[in-house]
Write an enzyme that holds these catalytic residues in place. Sequence first.
Site, PDB file in Angstrom:
ATOM      1  N   GLY A  37       0.797  -1.218   0.000  1.00 17.73           N
ATOM      2  CA  GLY A  37       0.000   0.000   0.000  1.00 17.73           C
ATOM      3  C   GLY A  37       0.828   1.265   0.000  1.00 17.73           C
ATOM      4  O   GLY A  37       0.348   2.328   0.402  1.00 17.73           O
ATOM      5  N   THR A  39       2.061   3.192  -2.582  1.00 13.39           N
ATOM      6  CA  THR A  39       1.553   4.227  -3.476  1.00 13.39           C
ATOM      7  C   THR A  39       0.208   4.750  -2.992  1.00 13.39           C
ATOM      8  O   THR A  39      -0.088   5.948  -3.117  1.00 13.39           O
ATOM      9  CB  THR A  39       1.440   3.661  -4.908  1.00 13.39           C
ATOM     10  OG1 THR A  39       2.703   3.119  -5.301  1.00 13.39           O
ATOM     11  CG2 THR A  39       1.031   4.750  -5.890  1.00 13.39           C
ATOM     12  N   TRP A  40      -0.589   3.884  -2.414  1.00 15.74           N
ATOM     13  CA  TRP A  40      -1.882   4.291  -1.860  1.00 15.74           C
ATOM     14  C   TRP A  40      -1.673   5.332  -0.756  1.00 15.74           C
ATOM     15  O   TRP A  40      -2.326   6.376  -0.725  1.00 15.74           O
ATOM     16  CB  TRP A  40      -2.594   3.066  -1.309  1.00 15.74           C
ATOM     17  CG  TRP A  40      -4.076   3.223  -1.130  1.00 15.74           C
ATOM     18  CD1 TRP A  40      -4.834   4.339  -1.334  1.00 15.74           C
ATOM     19  CD2 TRP A  40      -4.975   2.195  -0.699  1.00 15.74           C
ATOM     20  NE1 TRP A  40      -6.159   4.072  -1.059  1.00 15.74           N
ATOM     21  CE2 TRP A  40      -6.270   2.765  -0.672  1.00 15.74           C
ATOM     22  CE3 TRP A  40      -4.819   0.857  -0.345  1.00 15.74           C
ATOM     23  CZ2 TRP A  40      -7.392   2.038  -0.284  1.00 15.74           C
ATOM     24  CZ3 TRP A  40      -5.937   0.146   0.034  1.00 15.74           C
ATOM     25  CH2 TRP A  40      -7.211   0.719   0.061  1.00 15.74           C
ATOM     26  N   HIS A  92      11.340   1.906   1.188  1.00 10.45           N
ATOM     27  CA  HIS A  92      11.068   0.527   1.580  1.00 10.45           C
ATOM     28  C   HIS A  92      12.041   0.087   2.684  1.00 10.45           C
ATOM     29  O   HIS A  92      12.083  -1.095   3.039  1.00 10.45           O
ATOM     30  CB  HIS A  92      11.192  -0.412   0.385  1.00 10.45           C
ATOM     31  CG  HIS A  92      10.057  -0.306  -0.589  1.00 10.45           C
ATOM     32  ND1 HIS A  92       8.746  -0.221  -0.188  1.00 10.45           N
ATOM     33  CD2 HIS A  92      10.042  -0.267  -1.953  1.00 10.45           C
ATOM     34  CE1 HIS A  92       7.957  -0.139  -1.260  1.00 10.45           C
ATOM     35  NE2 HIS A  92       8.721  -0.160  -2.324  1.00 10.45           N
ATOM     36  N   ALA A 117       2.501 -11.177  -0.555  1.00  7.22           N
ATOM     37  CA  ALA A 117       3.326 -12.071  -1.359  1.00  7.22           C
ATOM     38  C   ALA A 117       2.703 -12.356  -2.722  1.00  7.22           C
ATOM     39  O   ALA A 117       3.405 -12.388  -3.741  1.00  7.22           O
ATOM     40  CB  ALA A 117       3.558 -13.378  -0.600  1.00  7.22           C
TER      41      ALA A 117
END
Length: 351
Positions: A37, A39-40, A92, A117
């Site tokens: 999530g 980019t969300w 990340h 995954a």
Amino acid sequence: MLTQPVKYQSDDEDSARWEGFEYRPGDIVISTRSKSGTTWMQMICALLIFGSPELPAALGWLSPWLDWLITPRDEVFARLAAQEHRRFIKTHTPLDGLLLDSRATYIVVGRHPLDLAVSLYHQGNNINRQRVRELTERPAPTEPAEPAEPAEPAEPAPPRLQPREWLLAWVDSDAGPPQVLDSLRGVMHHMSDAWARRTVASPGGQGAGGPGAAAAVRRRPPDRGAPDVRVPGAHGPAAHAPEVILVHYDDLRADLDGQMRWLAGLLGESVAADQWQALVHAATFEHMRARAAAQAPDASGVLKDPAAFFRRGSSGAGRELLTAAELARYHARAAVLADPDLLGWLHRPPG
């Protein structure tokens, strides 16, 4: 006393690129595992900051991915230094790979690891590996020397595992951090570290700290003075520690409006009432997928199909693939890797 952050490196990421980054009061750092999530959450932050569904530039330009080797580090630093709006930065890297600064807010998005995954598997089919090698200046596989005699025809590369077999191999793999952060061990490490540092976590609208309790959360003023740097190895809330907000992917799916209101309260962002529904609509999966060219992280042409980056957006795919015995095998392994309270938070049934 400060300790050095953990170093995380892969073929296209390097957490050391954070060294020397100068925080500003109010900075937001979005730290997630791939396909959880990211980019969300970048989009939600953009909408809350700019207060309009029409952003002034592409999402990846407004919210750069600092540790991605695709874009030169100096270029990313210069872009961030020139930004006059409240900055929101993608990474990340787990929080123990950063020198945390009390002027910033850190948002970590968690997702059921099996769903993460499955999305990761499909994302692997959508990446142009040759383009990544070109942009990171890694050499292509070397050609063998000209043979003296005609060579035997090369055997074709083995086909990629089907999703179920790949998922089972992912569950059983012993690969882990700092080399392999997208493994099950890597996912649990990222989330366990964030869970230990959390100052608030979304509980699906139930209990203290949920969307209905946003007004009760006390926020430090955005100009709260000189940096107070958190020791990377420290855990748990502490005086002057940075705000660490945990958001669950399924809470965003179940109540996007409520979660955005909750986040707006925590971040100290106010939005005009007549704009609110337009902002919530702009953050929906369907709307973001329709604008994939501007919102997928693909300014350099790494994705074969930007729209496929927003593949499904739902939950439960991992659990649909596995038998009851295989799910039990996953849960037994997860129980060794993470705290029961964190697992209860991560493993909630899909809404």
